[in-house]
Motif scaffolding. Sequence first.
Motif, short mmCIF file in Angstrom:
data_model
loop_
_atom_site.label_atom_id
_atom_site.label_comp_id
_atom_site.label_asym_id
_atom_site.label_seq_id
_atom_site.Cartn_x
_atom_site.Cartn_y
_atom_site.Cartn_z
N THR A 296 -6.47 -72.17 55.53
CA THR A 296 -6.17 -73.40 56.12
C THR A 296 -4.98 -73.52 56.66
O THR A 296 -4.75 -73.96 57.83
N TRP B 34 -4.50 -71.18 59.76
CA TRP B 34 -5.25 -71.59 60.87
C TRP B 34 -4.24 -72.97 61.51
O TRP B 34 -4.25 -73.14 62.60
N ARG C 41 -5.08 -66.56 67.76
CA ARG C 41 -5.20 -67.75 66.32
C ARG C 41 -6.15 -66.85 65.35
O ARG C 41 -5.89 -66.78 64.24
N LEU D 249 -4.87 -65.72 61.73
CA LEU D 249 -5.81 -66.00 60.50
C LEU D 249 -6.16 -65.04 59.54
O LEU D 249 -5.58 -65.00 58.71
N LEU E 36 -16.08 -67.74 64.07
CA LEU E 36 -14.81 -67.45 65.07
C LEU E 36 -15.02 -67.13 66.10
O LEU E 36 -14.46 -67.26 67.21
#
Length: 125
Positions: free
Chosen positions: A34, A37, A51, A55, A105
């Motif tokens: 988290t 992200w 991104r 992650l 995702l």
Amino acid sequence: TVFCKTFRNPDATSGSDAVLMIVLQLVLLLFTMTLAWMTLAVLFPDQPKLRVMGLYGCTHKTVAMGVPLINAIYESNSNVGLYTLPLLIWHPMQLVLGTALAPKLVRFVEREEKRLGQPLQTESI
């Protein structure tokens, strides 16, 4: 092997200790994912693929380097198995969570690229 040493000495830990470690590892992994992200959203707001890559890159660690390192440092210690247990739990957990997140995702990247007007790339690897 180190994996065998983890379970050879039954007096070193109990089942409840292992369950507690699994729960704490899950909470820690979810927290770091988290945090990664949210940080990546600030740093790369218009790059959804970066991104997603970030992650996984920020949170996925390997057993291949950690276990030999722990074994080399604590080779003569009878609790070396306990020292490797968090890593032995973390690795499969990150694989399961990563696999579960992958379809979401993919949809995120497709949705963001469409929103940003970026061309959709459907490359097969």
